[in-house]
Every structure is written in C-alpha cells, then in structure tokens.
Write a protein that holds these residues in place. Structure first.
Motif, PDB file in Angstrom:
ATOM      1  N   LEU A 194      28.928  20.596  -3.679  1.00 42.17           N
ATOM      2  CA  LEU A 194      27.506  20.837  -3.434  1.00 42.17           C
ATOM      3  C   LEU A 194      27.017  22.068  -4.186  1.00 42.17           C
ATOM      4  O   LEU A 194      25.898  22.077  -4.698  1.00 42.17           O
ATOM      5  N   MET A 195      27.840  23.071  -4.271  1.00 42.79           N
ATOM      6  CA  MET A 195      27.436  24.254  -5.023  1.00 42.79           C
ATOM      7  C   MET A 195      27.286  23.940  -6.499  1.00 42.79           C
ATOM      8  O   MET A 195      26.359  24.376  -7.163  1.00 42.79           O
ATOM      9  N   CYS A 196      28.217  23.156  -7.008  1.00 44.80           N
ATOM     10  CA  CYS A 196      28.127  22.773  -8.413  1.00 44.80           C
ATOM     11  C   CYS A 196      26.875  21.945  -8.657  1.00 44.80           C
ATOM     12  O   CYS A 196      26.175  22.120  -9.645  1.00 44.80           O
ATOM     13  N   LEU A 197      26.595  21.044  -7.723  1.00 49.59           N
ATOM     14  CA  LEU A 197      25.432  20.179  -7.851  1.00 49.59           C
ATOM     15  C   LEU A 197      24.149  20.978  -7.781  1.00 49.59           C
ATOM     16  O   LEU A 197      23.197  20.733  -8.511  1.00 49.59           O
ATOM     17  N   SER A 198      24.124  21.972  -6.908  1.00 43.85           N
ATOM     18  CA  SER A 198      22.905  22.741  -6.677  1.00 43.85           C
ATOM     19  C   SER A 198      22.467  23.525  -7.894  1.00 43.85           C
ATOM     20  O   SER A 198      21.287  23.592  -8.204  1.00 43.85           O
ATOM     21  N   LEU A 199      23.431  24.122  -8.585  1.00 41.98           N
ATOM     22  CA  LEU A 199      23.041  25.032  -9.657  1.00 41.98           C
ATOM     23  C   LEU A 199      23.818  24.845 -10.948  1.00 41.98           C
ATOM     24  O   LEU A 199      23.883  25.743 -11.769  1.00 41.98           O
ATOM     25  N   CYS A 200      24.346  23.653 -11.151  1.00 40.56           N
ATOM     26  CA  CYS A 200      25.185  23.460 -12.331  1.00 40.56           C
ATOM     27  C   CYS A 200      24.397  23.656 -13.617  1.00 40.56           C
ATOM     28  O   CYS A 200      24.940  24.047 -14.638  1.00 40.56           O
ATOM     29  N   THR A 201      23.083  23.419 -13.577  1.00 37.29           N
ATOM     30  CA  THR A 201      22.293  23.559 -14.791  1.00 37.29           C
ATOM     31  C   THR A 201      22.254  25.001 -15.281  1.00 37.29           C
ATOM     32  O   THR A 201      21.996  25.266 -16.449  1.00 37.29           O
ATOM     33  N   ALA A 202      22.490  25.926 -14.378  1.00 36.21           N
ATOM     34  CA  ALA A 202      22.449  27.322 -14.782  1.00 36.21           C
ATOM     35  C   ALA A 202      23.695  27.731 -15.546  1.00 36.21           C
ATOM     36  O   ALA A 202      23.699  28.719 -16.267  1.00 36.21           O
ATOM     37  N   PHE A 203      24.751  26.953 -15.412  1.00 37.80           N
ATOM     38  CA  PHE A 203      26.024  27.367 -15.985  1.00 37.80           C
ATOM     39  C   PHE A 203      26.573  26.380 -17.010  1.00 37.80           C
ATOM     40  O   PHE A 203      27.507  26.698 -17.740  1.00 37.80           O
ATOM     41  N   ALA A 204      26.019  25.166 -17.036  1.00 36.84           N
ATOM     42  CA  ALA A 204      26.589  24.147 -17.905  1.00 36.84           C
ATOM     43  C   ALA A 204      26.328  24.457 -19.365  1.00 36.84           C
ATOM     44  O   ALA A 204      25.301  25.013 -19.730  1.00 36.84           O
ATOM     45  N   LEU A 205      27.244  24.073 -20.220  1.00 40.87           N
ATOM     46  CA  LEU A 205      27.092  24.241 -21.657  1.00 40.87           C
ATOM     47  C   LEU A 205      26.869  22.893 -22.306  1.00 40.87           C
ATOM     48  O   LEU A 205      27.582  21.943 -22.031  1.00 40.87           O
ATOM     49  N   SER A 206      25.846  22.815 -23.175  1.00 44.09           N
ATOM     50  CA  SER A 206      25.569  21.565 -23.855  1.00 44.09           C
ATOM     51  C   SER A 206      26.562  21.354 -24.985  1.00 44.09           C
ATOM     52  O   SER A 206      27.005  22.297 -25.642  1.00 44.09           O
ATOM     53  N   LYS A 207      26.874  20.105 -25.233  1.00 38.63           N
ATOM     54  CA  LYS A 207      27.670  19.774 -26.401  1.00 38.63           C
ATOM     55  C   LYS A 207      26.798  19.921 -27.635  1.00 38.63           C
ATOM     56  O   LYS A 207      25.570  19.826 -27.557  1.00 38.63           O
ATOM     57  N   PRO A 208      27.388  20.125 -28.818  1.00 36.77           N
ATOM     58  CA  PRO A 208      26.581  20.381 -30.016  1.00 36.77           C
ATOM     59  C   PRO A 208      25.511  19.339 -30.296  1.00 36.77           C
ATOM     60  O   PRO A 208      24.451  19.665 -30.781  1.00 36.77           O
ATOM     61  N   THR A 209      25.772  18.067 -30.031  1.00 36.06           N
ATOM     62  CA  THR A 209      24.790  17.031 -30.361  1.00 36.06           C
ATOM     63  C   THR A 209      24.217  16.366 -29.116  1.00 36.06           C
ATOM     64  O   THR A 209      23.661  15.293 -29.183  1.00 36.06           O
ATOM     65  N   GLU A 210      24.382  17.010 -27.975  1.00 31.27           N
ATOM     66  CA  GLU A 210      23.920  16.422 -26.720  1.00 31.27           C
ATOM     67  C   GLU A 210      22.615  17.070 -26.290  1.00 31.27           C
ATOM     68  O   GLU A 210      22.490  18.283 -26.238  1.00 31.27           O
ATOM     69  N   TYR A 239      20.736  22.762 -26.803  1.00 31.59           N
ATOM     70  CA  TYR A 239      21.654  22.582 -27.927  1.00 31.59           C
ATOM     71  C   TYR A 239      22.402  23.872 -28.230  1.00 31.59           C
ATOM     72  O   TYR A 239      21.810  24.954 -28.255  1.00 31.59           O
ATOM     73  N   SER A 240      23.692  23.745 -28.442  1.00 34.29           N
ATOM     74  CA  SER A 240      24.524  24.875 -28.840  1.00 34.29           C
ATOM     75  C   SER A 240      25.083  24.613 -30.231  1.00 34.29           C
ATOM     76  O   SER A 240      25.716  23.581 -30.471  1.00 34.29           O
ATOM     77  N   HIS A 241      24.823  25.546 -31.132  1.00 36.46           N
ATOM     78  CA  HIS A 241      25.256  25.330 -32.516  1.00 36.46           C
ATOM     79  C   HIS A 241      26.774  25.236 -32.655  1.00 36.46           C
ATOM     80  O   HIS A 241      27.295  24.462 -33.449  1.00 36.46           O
ATOM     81  N   ASP A 242      27.483  26.069 -31.891  1.00 35.13           N
ATOM     82  CA  ASP A 242      28.947  26.096 -31.977  1.00 35.13           C
ATOM     83  C   ASP A 242      29.437  26.214 -33.412  1.00 35.13           C
ATOM     84  O   ASP A 242      30.386  25.549 -33.839  1.00 35.13           O
ATOM     85  N   GLY A 243      28.762  27.048 -34.168  1.00 38.61           N
ATOM     86  CA  GLY A 243      29.187  27.284 -35.542  1.00 38.61           C
ATOM     87  C   GLY A 243      28.638  26.307 -36.555  1.00 38.61           C
ATOM     88  O   GLY A 243      28.858  26.473 -37.766  1.00 38.61           O
ATOM     89  N   ASN A 244      27.928  25.296 -36.109  1.00 34.56           N
ATOM     90  CA  ASN A 244      27.362  24.313 -37.035  1.00 34.56           C
ATOM     91  C   ASN A 244      26.036  24.814 -37.587  1.00 34.56           C
ATOM     92  O   ASN A 244      25.120  25.128 -36.833  1.00 34.56           O
ATOM     93  N   ALA A 245      25.932  24.869 -38.900  1.00 37.73           N
ATOM     94  CA  ALA A 245      24.715  25.370 -39.537  1.00 37.73           C
ATOM     95  C   ALA A 245      23.592  24.350 -39.488  1.00 37.73           C
ATOM     96  O   ALA A 245      22.419  24.702 -39.347  1.00 37.73           O
ATOM     97  N   ASP A 246      23.941  23.068 -39.600  1.00 36.97           N
ATOM     98  CA  ASP A 246      22.932  22.014 -39.661  1.00 36.97           C
ATOM     99  C   ASP A 246      22.614  21.489 -38.259  1.00 36.97           C
ATOM    100  O   ASP A 246      23.500  21.093 -37.519  1.00 36.97           O
ATOM    101  N   GLU A 247      21.345  21.482 -37.930  1.00 38.08           N
ATOM    102  CA  GLU A 247      20.908  20.955 -36.643  1.00 38.08           C
ATOM    103  C   GLU A 247      20.663  19.449 -36.740  1.00 38.08           C
ATOM    104  O   GLU A 247      20.171  18.959 -37.763  1.00 38.08           O
ATOM    105  N   PRO A 248      20.966  18.720 -35.684  1.00 39.45           N
ATOM    106  CA  PRO A 248      20.628  17.289 -35.656  1.00 39.45           C
ATOM    107  C   PRO A 248      19.116  17.097 -35.764  1.00 39.45           C
ATOM    108  O   PRO A 248      18.339  18.008 -35.466  1.00 39.45           O
ATOM    109  N   GLU A 249      18.698  15.910 -36.127  1.00 39.32           N
ATOM    110  CA  GLU A 249      17.275  15.628 -36.289  1.00 39.32           C
ATOM    111  C   GLU A 249      16.509  15.807 -34.984  1.00 39.32           C
ATOM    112  O   GLU A 249      15.364  16.261 -34.988  1.00 39.32           O
TER     113      GLU A 249
END
Length: 315
Positions: free
Chosen positions: A7-23, A218-228
């Motif tokens: 429940l704690m993860c569900l309540s505030l997971c958006t504050a801590f989650a990391l996006s994948k480079p193309t997600e 979006y997290s670059h994670d070292g990628n210079a080119d951003e997805p469209e």
C-alpha cells in the motif's frame, strides 16, 4: 511483499519511480469509455447494457429470462431513485452510470476495508490507517529499501484530512474511497494536482518548468538522442501546457494537463436513456417506463433484437 508495504508503494510510487529511457509516464487522468462496443441502437443495445450496468455485470443478465431481467431491473431502479420520489431523473441516471463504471474502485476499497477497520466499527480512523500502513517502519531511521516513510506518512495524512469532509479524522467508506482514489472526486482534485506538482517540481519553486516536465517522463541515461515522442512532448509543453507562455506550468495549468475536462459520456448516455424511455415526455422516468424498455437497459437471455425493435415501435 506484505500488504502494508504494497500500500505504501502504491500510494506514492510515482514520487520514487524511475522511467525507462524510452518509456512515457502518463499522469493524465481520463474518464474511461463506458463500453468498448459501438453505440448503434439500430444494431444492438450492447453499448447501453455495458454503460448502465458495467461490462461484467451486463454479462450476467444475458443468462436471465426476460421475466428475471425485468425483476432485477426493477430492484435496480429502486436504488437509482436516490430521493425516493418514485421517479428517475437524468441526474440520478448519470450518478448511477458513473458508479457502475467505477465498480472496480469500490471493489478495491471493499477488499482493503477489513484490513484497516481494526475495531470493526464500520469506520476507519487516521490512527487505524497509520498503524496498519506504517507500523514498525517508522521505528527504522534508515530503511534499506530507499523509502522515506515519515515523509510518506505526512503526505498520506494530508490527503486523509482532505478526504475527511467533517474533519473528525475518521473516514466513512465514501471518504476512504476518496482517500485511496482522489482523482475520482471533484473535491479531491486539488490534492491530486498538489501531489503531482510536488513529484515533478524538483527545485521546489512551486512551478513546473520544461526540463522538470520532461524529466518526469523520460530519463536520458546517457543517451544523447531523444525519442520522437519526447520532442513532441516538448512542443506540447511550449504550445499547449504553458498557456501563458512564461516557461513554467502553475497550479491551474497543471490541473488542465492532468485533469482535462473530457466529454462526459455518462451524462450523454443518461440523456439518451431518458429520451428513449420517457413515454409521456415529462423529462423523468417511472419504474414502469424503465422496465417496459428493459432490453434497452439490461437485455436478457436469447432476446431477439428484431422482436425488440418491433415491440418498441408498438409503444
């Protein structure tokens, strides 16, 4: 993972989650479609059945005889008539449809209720929620899972107080539903906006700039080119999100983004059902008018649609 941790993860997971480079992370709350079926009454009433009952409940009526469908529909009408004046208005139908479409939310609350209602009094106090959700976690000053439980509890308490309309720090089932699903309640929308801004506003200036907006998705994670799609989101921010073009989104601009004013499908369907069923054209429905049109509202086992249309013509 135990329930408290989940429940704690569900309540505030958006504050801590990391996006994948193309997600792409989607923070926008849209009203769901009433049905995945085509709304064409000339072919079938399947859309209306899904809208009125919810898709899963609608399936159960397909197994009933017409007589059984009418009987169950009559009992539903009694529930829809909120003020018990013997009539169903468009507003009451709209409220019912919205409730039917969100049955999964109420089921979710029901499943959690017993876990939190420790004294079994039919209410959940803030102390009960806090003890069940956080419990011994608050005694650990340095948890190894990366969560700041004290910060999460403060945020939860603020939301609980907002959901608790009478301010007694004790939630009814409806108030607890608003606490767990604030995006579904008009009076909770400010807290949804506030929590979203706190998640994204990394420099804590009370505004969301372009890089904070993109960084949340979006997290670059070292990628210079951003997805469209990232480039498209940059354009969306500049052209549409930042309405006053000051380079940042304030509270109202953020609200327009995550809680858009969508077309009200429930209102349109309620209007349609009243129009099709209101035999004396007084703008409201009696139980008899609804049951007479039962196949529009609920259907039944092996109902021949052609015969239904003939019967409607006879009205």
């Amino acid at each position: 993972m135990d329930l408290r941790h989940f429940l704690m993860c569900l309540s505030l997971c958006t504050a801590f989650a990391l996006s994948k480079p193309t997600e792409k992370k989607d923070r926008v709350h849209h009203e769901p479609q009433l049905s995945d079926k085509v709304h064409n009454d000339a072919q079938s009433f399947d859309y209306d059945h899904d809208a009125f009952l919810g898709a899963e409940e609608a399936k159960t009526f397909d197994q009933l005889t017409p007589e059984e469908s009418k009987e169950r529909l009559g009992m539903i009408v009694d529930k829809i008539d909120a003020d018990k004046d013997g009539f169903v208005t468009e507003g009451e139908l709209k409220s019912w449809i919205k409730h039917a479409q969100k049955k999964y939310i109420y089921d979710n609350v029901e499943n959690q209720w017993q876990e939190f209602d420790l004294n079994q009094d039919g209410l959940i106090s803030w102390d009960e929620y806090r003890n069940v959700t956080y419990g011994t976690y608050l005694d650990d000053p340095d948890p190894d899972d990366g969560f700041n439980y004290k910060q999460m509890m403060v945020r939860d308490e603020r939301r609980f107080k907002m959901a608790d309309k009478d301010g007694d720090l004790i939630a009814t089932k409806e108030e607890f539903t608003a606490f767990l699903h604030p995006e579904e309640y008009e009076y909770m929308k400010d807290i949804v906006v506030q929590e979203t801004m706190e998640d994204i506003d990394k420099n804590a200036d009370g505004l969301i700039d372009l890089e904070e907006y993109i960084g949340d998705m979006y997290s670059h994670d070292g990628n210079a080119d951003e997805p469209e799609w990232v480039k498209t989101e940059r354009e969306q921010f500049v052209e549409f999100r930042d309405k006053n073009h000051d380079g940042k989104m304030d509270k109202e601009e953020t609200k327009d983004w995550i809680l858009p004013s969508d077309y009200d499908h429930a209102e349109a369907e309620a209007r349609h059902l009243v129009y099709e069923s209101d035999q004396n054209k007084d703008g409201k429905l009696t139980k008899e008018e609804i049951v007479d049109k039962y196949d529009l509202f609920v259907g039944s086992q092996a109902t021949d649609f052609g015969e239904a249309l003939v019967r409607h013509d006879e009205f």
